[in-house]
Design a protein around this motif. Structure first.
Motif, mmCIF file in Angstrom:
data_model
loop_
_atom_site.group_PDB
_atom_site.id
_atom_site.type_symbol
_atom_site.label_atom_id
_atom_site.label_comp_id
_atom_site.label_asym_id
_atom_site.label_seq_id
_atom_site.Cartn_x
_atom_site.Cartn_y
_atom_site.Cartn_z
ATOM 1 N N ASP A 114 0.806 -1.236 0.000
ATOM 2 C CA ASP A 114 0.000 0.000 0.000
ATOM 3 C C ASP A 114 0.831 1.275 0.000
ATOM 4 O O ASP A 114 0.325 2.348 0.307
ATOM 5 C CB ASP A 114 -1.039 -0.014 1.137
ATOM 6 C CG ASP A 114 -0.437 0.335 2.500
ATOM 7 O OD1 ASP A 114 0.804 0.320 2.607
ATOM 8 O OD2 ASP A 114 -1.198 0.608 3.434
ATOM 9 N N GLY A 115 2.103 1.145 -0.363
ATOM 10 C CA GLY A 115 2.898 2.356 -0.555
ATOM 11 C C GLY A 115 3.678 2.804 0.672
ATOM 12 O O GLY A 115 4.655 3.531 0.550
ATOM 13 N N LYS A 116 3.252 2.421 1.875
ATOM 14 C CA LYS A 116 3.955 2.882 3.078
ATOM 15 C C LYS A 116 4.312 1.693 3.972
ATOM 16 O O LYS A 116 3.440 0.923 4.366
ATOM 17 C CB LYS A 116 3.056 3.860 3.870
ATOM 18 C CG LYS A 116 2.925 5.226 3.216
ATOM 19 C CD LYS A 116 4.029 6.136 3.688
ATOM 20 C CE LYS A 116 4.275 7.364 2.889
ATOM 21 N NZ LYS A 116 3.363 8.355 2.670
ATOM 22 N N PRO B 54 -6.484 -2.167 6.711
ATOM 23 C CA PRO B 54 -6.216 -1.165 5.664
ATOM 24 C C PRO B 54 -5.754 0.197 6.181
ATOM 25 O O PRO B 54 -5.582 1.115 5.384
ATOM 26 C CB PRO B 54 -7.582 -1.045 4.964
ATOM 27 C CG PRO B 54 -8.576 -1.397 6.012
ATOM 28 C CD PRO B 54 -7.919 -2.358 6.957
ATOM 29 N N SER B 55 -5.521 0.342 7.487
ATOM 30 C CA SER B 55 -5.131 1.664 8.018
ATOM 31 C C SER B 55 -3.889 2.218 7.334
ATOM 32 O O SER B 55 -2.970 1.475 7.026
ATOM 33 C CB SER B 55 -4.812 1.577 9.509
ATOM 34 O OG SER B 55 -5.876 1.037 10.207
ATOM 35 N N CYS C 169 2.729 -11.343 -1.158
ATOM 36 C CA CYS C 169 1.908 -12.197 -0.276
ATOM 37 C C CYS C 169 1.536 -11.440 1.001
ATOM 38 O O CYS C 169 2.383 -10.854 1.651
ATOM 39 C CB CYS C 169 2.677 -13.468 0.064
ATOM 40 S SG CYS C 169 1.861 -14.475 1.302
ATOM 41 N N LEU C 170 0.262 -11.459 1.329
ATOM 42 C CA LEU C 170 -0.221 -10.758 2.524
ATOM 43 C C LEU C 170 -0.122 -11.630 3.770
ATOM 44 O O LEU C 170 -0.475 -11.196 4.851
ATOM 45 C CB LEU C 170 -1.690 -10.358 2.338
ATOM 46 C CG LEU C 170 -2.054 -9.528 1.109
ATOM 47 C CD1 LEU C 170 -3.558 -9.338 1.055
ATOM 48 C CD2 LEU C 170 -1.350 -8.178 1.159
ATOM 49 N N HIS C 171 0.282 -12.881 3.597
ATOM 50 C CA HIS C 171 0.331 -13.836 4.705
ATOM 51 C C HIS C 171 -1.025 -13.904 5.405
ATOM 52 O O HIS C 171 -1.108 -14.011 6.624
ATOM 53 C CB HIS C 171 1.494 -13.504 5.645
ATOM 54 C CG HIS C 171 2.815 -13.594 4.933
ATOM 55 N ND1 HIS C 171 3.629 -14.686 5.021
ATOM 56 C CD2 HIS C 171 3.402 -12.765 4.034
ATOM 57 C CE1 HIS C 171 4.672 -14.509 4.230
ATOM 58 N NE2 HIS C 171 4.553 -13.356 3.617
ATOM 59 N N VAL D 94 -7.226 -5.876 -1.482
ATOM 60 C CA VAL D 94 -5.996 -5.318 -2.071
ATOM 61 C C VAL D 94 -5.892 -5.852 -3.481
ATOM 62 O O VAL D 94 -6.274 -6.985 -3.745
ATOM 63 C CB VAL D 94 -4.717 -5.810 -1.344
ATOM 64 C CG1 VAL D 94 -3.912 -4.677 -0.856
ATOM 65 C CG2 VAL D 94 -5.055 -6.750 -0.234
ATOM 66 N N LYS D 95 -5.362 -5.034 -4.362
ATOM 67 C CA LYS D 95 -5.266 -5.491 -5.740
ATOM 68 C C LYS D 95 -3.817 -5.581 -6.176
ATOM 69 O O LYS D 95 -3.022 -4.698 -5.874
ATOM 70 C CB LYS D 95 -6.004 -4.519 -6.664
ATOM 71 C CG LYS D 95 -7.511 -4.680 -6.571
ATOM 72 C CD LYS D 95 -8.223 -3.713 -7.491
ATOM 73 C CE LYS D 95 -9.732 -3.821 -7.291
ATOM 74 N NZ LYS D 95 -10.469 -2.810 -8.041
ATOM 75 N N HIS D 96 -3.509 -6.620 -6.903
ATOM 76 C CA HIS D 96 -2.157 -6.760 -7.442
ATOM 77 C C HIS D 96 -1.911 -5.621 -8.438
ATOM 78 O O HIS D 96 -2.773 -5.319 -9.255
ATOM 79 C CB HIS D 96 -2.030 -8.114 -8.138
ATOM 80 C CG HIS D 96 -0.616 -8.485 -8.446
ATOM 81 N ND1 HIS D 96 0.047 -7.970 -9.526
ATOM 82 C CD2 HIS D 96 0.258 -9.290 -7.809
ATOM 83 C CE1 HIS D 96 1.284 -8.448 -9.543
ATOM 84 N NE2 HIS D 96 1.424 -9.266 -8.506
#
Ligand SMILES: Cc1cc2nc3c(=O)[nH]c(=O)nc-3n(C[C@H](O)[C@H](O)[C@H](O)COP(=O)(O)OP(=O)(O)OC[C@H]3O[C@@H](n4cnc5c(N)ncnc54)[C@H](O)[C@@H]3O)c2cc1C
Ligand SMILES: Cc1ncc(C[n+]2csc(CCOP(=O)(O)OP(=O)(O)O)c2C)c(N)n1
Ligand code: SF4
Ligand code: SF4
Ligand code: SF4
Ligand SMILES: [Mg+2]
Lengths: 598, 353
Positions: A75-77, A448-449, A561-563, B9-11
């Motif tokens: 998510d960029g951060k 998602p924070s 992978c988000l695990h 979330v999207k790839h």
């Protein structure tokens, strides 16, 4: 592509991006979970095992883990790993009785450490519990090295530094404060069993351009690290109103912000290059700009300008950079004068070993740096080791700590008559993370924070004294959210091919298209044939052996992978499972623990 | 059931279709089916098919009956219309819905129990009427939802999980559809998306009734050794007798690939093309009698014949054409026109006197 060997601890270790990037391999996801559970002391001690100074590093670490953090790619951060370390430190209980201690009975070996910076203190930390007699020679009256004399107190309060350096020293290190070692030869004559050089890179670089030694230059032109030291010792309490800082590394950032606290009103940091090439960390640049420091790009210093013997400005060449065959070339486009009353040079540090004689078997290279082995930290003279900034030039605290750990292993081997080149291997523990039907021993949901933002002390209060800490730490709410941003990369997806019935459930459920069942092929080819192309070459792909029914292979791209464990939850046969990976790191004290699990 | 919903979330390399939507936008609720159920793979193939065809989700109607298979409609295209009917009544409800609004894309999802036992009569009449719909029959040989009793598609001799053998003759939905005059008949396997997705797309674009029988293993009650509908058995006995590629209207077909040996093309009513690549000698997917006997013979040899087995495009016998209904869906016809009042009714009645 041959099947991935997951019994090699490096494979799963690499999946834990933060831990892999951390020079000391701190077990980040585990310490974040401990914080989430309110177990701050446990989290602190887990940190301490690898990085020795969690409170110091939770404020000052260069944090190579954060740019590596998987969450940043999602998510960029990245997760605010470093500031959460501080939370563990700030909220811990008294843990003194849980710290390692030295045995009453010594092992009869004496070790000398030169300098009381983080490198030497780590060596002491690792050797004292083994019964070594450790003597530390420190030029100044306090321990901590540059962490004490150069990192300003508004970033690192003295109390934090005292506490964590004391934890080591109180184990029984014999620190000889105010003792400058001026001859290695005579030290070696004292017959220590080993000597560790942790003397840092103490010399600030000079800038010999016209005007450097004219007029009032002695009073108003300073060398950054010396000037910061003088501020620390109270020899300097004021600075002129208009200050130029030459250089844009981390020292420059501390110089400009310290100037603001000593009365400067107009502070400019002058850089030769443009912003993407700055050495300073982005967050330090942000903090400086928040304090109204101006950053001037693409200016090269040319002359100091005086009027009636008083410094009044500096002349600079304005540069334009272009890329020529991969090399950055500059072109002068003009000249400008920037008025100022004082200049601080912060263009780098050098090592200096005038006190090491060149005829005692310690070889130096053509840059006058000691030849030090990258793994053993040993110099060309047996029993003399280097670490921290003294080994290969200025780095940072966490590298100094890791050098210390490695040097401690070597010293231990050296003193026990084992070859220093015998490096104990890293081991691992891998246990299923499953609890009950659909439960895991970690919080697998994606939070998602956005990344928590550090609150800073208000400007007026900050400038009221040099030692007002700027970062106030996270609130409990921020902490609670931020720890949940961690993806738990150490809870690994573990595959057992013989169980797979090729139902595709894992392929279908994965939110990040990590999983594919495909005909085998070589890696470059496989990477293009996946549910989503595996474009990040720094991230491994896992490949299984041929599957029972079709002989195709199971492929997993580790990159995003988000695990989340959904693959394992949807797998009817537990061919995919989530397993908790624990890297077992060898230290001087537990060399064999890792061997046992390897 | 999963402990969490699929994270939103999207790839980063996830592509968008002509409507600017990603596949994730075609997903539905989290599945509550058993982990590893073939039906969930069919769901995933349906998501791909609808996404690839750029179908606006609100232009589709998802119809189903009762059974694990019939729950499938909840797990894709959450924005679509839908009707979950009583057991076996999906074909009739779909016929009615389609009669009222011919502009929607109809997809019915049913099981071998829902379709071949309680709903068999309903299914036969929907085929006879040639209702314009894609009929997805997720075939696992058992009543999954009620814990694994044999269904009417179970093969003679195949055994239940406890070892008891089935003695009744199976109904093959493909052979049944061919005898009843279906114009699109296919069989596929939930574990073979490369085959399944193009067939689903062709079926959705077919103007008329499209039957696709999908072997979709029940991991909990029919994936054991004595089963003839398990993953393993299906993989060992599947014979793809013809391979179909669906080429949408937008894509140019190169003359070269058309001319290649063994390839036949059938143009769909909207101008898209189905390209057949025969894998069995002499198989002609446009010859009903030939197709019937080939598939039947395969069955007798213990082979599971898969592929787009039979396609008849442009024969013009779709339900609305047959019945000469109005072109506009009823919802679009103004109330006054739709219900012209008692005077108009009287006039109409007068015609029959
Ligand atoms: C301004 C500044 C800011 C920095 N900020 C950060 C930061 O935010 N985060 C980070 O990770 N790193 C930072 N660093 C870098 C970091 O401080 C060093 O990399 C680290 O302290 C190196 O540790 P060391 O143990 O090798 O040596 P040092 O910390 O330099 O310690 C060496 C010690 O040896 C003593 N000594 C030297 N020679 C002799 C001798 N001959 N006899 C006896 N004693 C001797 C010195 O007095 C000193 O105490 C910063 C550096 C500077 C200059
Ligand atoms: C009128 C009626 N009769 C019987 C049932 C019980 N029942 C529920 S599902 C089902 C069979 C479903 O089998 P199938 O269509 O093959 O679906 P599967 O669960 O195998 O996917 C039956 C008999 C019912 N719900 N309603
Ligand atoms: S998400 Fe957590 S475990 Fe993964 S790299 Fe970032 S901090 Fe480490
Ligand atoms: S844990 Fe499994 S389902 Fe979740 S992102 Fe990773 S591979 Fe995909
Ligand atoms: S869900 Fe399990 S059994 Fe099914 S394909 Fe994936 S790993 Fe194999
Ligand atoms: Mg069934």
């Amino acid at each position: 592509m041959p099947p991935t060997n997951v019994s090699d601890p490096n494979y799963y270790h690499k999946v834990v991006d933060c831990q892999w990037a951390c020079p000391a391999h701190t077990n980040v996801p585990e310490y974040l979970r401990l914080i989430a559970q309110g177990r701050y002391s446990d989290s602190y001690l887990l940190n301490r095992e690898s990085n020795v100074f969690p409170g110091i590093l939770g404020r000052t670490c260069d944090r190579p883990c954060e740019p590596a953090c998987r969450r940043g790619r999602v998510d960029g951060k990245p997760v605010a790993i470093c500031r959460l370390k501080r939370v563990a430190s700030d909220l811990r209980d008294d843990i003194t009785d849980r710290l390692p201690s030295a045995p009453k009975e010594k092992n009869g070996k004496r070790v000398a450490l030169i300098g009381a910076g983080p490198a030497s203190l780590t060596v002491a930390n690792d050797l004292l519990p083994l019964g070594y007699e450790v003597v530390v020679y420190e030029k100044y009256k306090q321990a901590g090295g540059l962490m004490r004399f150069n990192i300003p107190a508004f970033r690192l309060p003295a109390a934090v530094l005292d506490e964590e350096t004391d934890y080591v020293i109180r184990m029984g290190a014999d620190v000889r404060y105010g003792t400058n070692i001026d001859s290695m030869k005579s030290l070696l004559n004292e017959n220590y069993d080993a000597v560790f050089v942790g003397s840092g890179a103490p010399k600030g670089k000079e800038l010999e351009i016209p005007g450097r030694r004219e007029g009032n230059s002695k009073e108003v032109i300073h060398i950054g690290i010396e000037w910061l030291g003088s501020v620390h010792f109270g020899h300097i309490e004021k600075i002129e109103p208009r200050v130029l800082i030459i250089g844009v590394g981390n020292t420059a950032m501390d110089c400009c912000r310290t100037s603001k606290r000593l009365g400067a009103t107009d502070v400019k940091v002058i850089a030769r290059r443009s912003r993407p090439h700055f050495k300073a960390s982005p967050w330090e640049l942000e903090d400086a700009e928040e304090e109204q420091v101006e950053i001037v790009e693409n200016h090269a210093p040319k002359t100091f300008i005086y009027a009636n013997g008083k410094l009044v400005g500096m002349e600079f060449e304005q540069l334009e950079w272009s890329d020529e065959g991969g090399k950055q070339k500059s072109k002068v486009t003009g000249l400008v004068t920037i008025p100022c009353d004082s200049v601080i040079l912060a263009i780098g540090q050098d090592n200096a070993f005038p006190w090491i004689e060149r005829d005692i078997g310690i070889e130096f290279d053509k840059w006058d740096m000691p030849n030090v082995d990258k793994t053993t930290m040993e110099s060309t003279r047996k029993g003399v080791f280097f670490g921290g900034d003294s080994a290969w030039g200025p780095q940072n605290i966490i590298w100094a700590v890791e050098h210390g750990h490695q040097a401690a292993i070597s010293i231990h081997h050296h003193c026990q008559g084992e070859p220093v080149t015998n490096r104990p291997p890293r081991g691992m523990n891998l246990v299923s993370a499953k609890v009950g039907m659909n439960g895991w021993m970690y919080s697998n949901d994606y939070n998602p924070s956005p990344r928590a933002k550090m609150t800073h002390e208000e400007l007026v209060k900050r400038f009221s004294a040099v030692n007002v800490e700027v970062e106030l730490g996270f609130t409990p709410e921020q902490t609670a959210r931020e720890v949940q941003r961690c993806l738990n990369c150490d809870i690994e997806t573990h595959f057992t091919e013989k169980l797979c019935i090729e139902c595709d459930a894992c392929v279908d459920i994965c939110p990040e298209n990590c999983i594919t069942i495909a005909p085998a092929g070589d890696e470059a080819d496989l990477r293009t044939r996946l549910s989503a192309p595996a474009l990040n070459m720094t991230q491994d792909i896992f490949v299984s052996d041929g599957l029972p029914q079709t002989k195709r292979v199971m492929v997993k791209d580790e990159d995003l992978c988000l695990h989340c464990g959904l693959c394992a939850e949807r797998c009817p046969t537990a061919a995919w499972d989530m397993k908790k990976f624990e890297l077992v790191i060898p230290y001087a004290l537990n060399r064999s623990a890792a061997e046992a699990t390897a | 059931m999963t402990s969490i919903v699929k994270p939103p979330v999207k790839h980063p390399s996830l592509q968008t279709n002509a409507l600017g939507l990603t596949k994730r936008d075609y997903e539905g609720a989290m599945s509550t089916l058993c982990a590893g159920c073939g039906h969930d793979s069919v769901t995933s193939a349906l998501i791909s098919a609808f996404w690839e065809l750029d179908v606006p989700p609100h232009r589709a109607a998802k119809m189903s009956g009762i059974g694990c298979s019939s729950k499938t409609t909840a797990y894709f295209m959450k924005q679509s219309h839908g009707f979950n009917s009583v057991h076996g009544r999906m074909p009739s409800v779909t016929s009615g819905a389609n009669a009222a609004n011919r502009d929607l894309i109809y997809i019915g999802v049913s099981g071998d129990g829902d379709s071949l036992s309680i709903g068999l009569g309903q299914l036969c009449h929907a085929i006879r009427r040639n209702v314009n719909m894609l009929y997805v029959l997720e075939n696992n040989g058992v009543y999954g939802l009620t814990k694994g009793q044999f269904s009417a598609s179970a093969d003679v001799g195949s055994t239940s999980k406890r070892g008891e053998a089935n003695m009744n003759q199976p109904i093959d939905p493909c052979l049944l559809s061919m005898t009843l005059g279906a114009t699109f008949v296919a069989r596929s396997f939930s574990g073979d998306k490369a085959q399944l997705i193009p067939i689903l797309k062709a079926g959705l674009m077919h103007n008329g009734f499209a039957m696709i029988d999908i072997i979709s293993p029940c991991v909990s009650f029919n994936d054991h050794d004595g089963s003839t509908k398990s993953y393993k058995f299906t993989r060992e006995h599947e014979v793809e007798i013809v391979h179909a590629d669906f080429v949408p209207l937008r894509k140019e077909i190169s003359a070269e690939s058309n001319a290649a040996g063994g390839v036949t093309s059938v143009t769909m009513h909207d101008g898209s093309t189905v390209r057949f690549r025969r894998t069995a000698e002499d198989y002609d997917p446009t010859n009903r009698i030939g197709a019937y006997s080939h598939v039947k013979a395969c069955g007798e040899r213990g082979e599971i014949a898969t592929g787009l087995l039979y396609l008849e495009e442009g024969s013009g016998g779709e339900m609305h054409t047959l019945n000469k209904t109005v072109k506009r869906p009823l919802v679009e016809i103004p109330q006054a026109e739709l219900c012209p009042g008692s005077k108009a009714l009287d006039e109409l009645m007068a015609e029959f006197r």
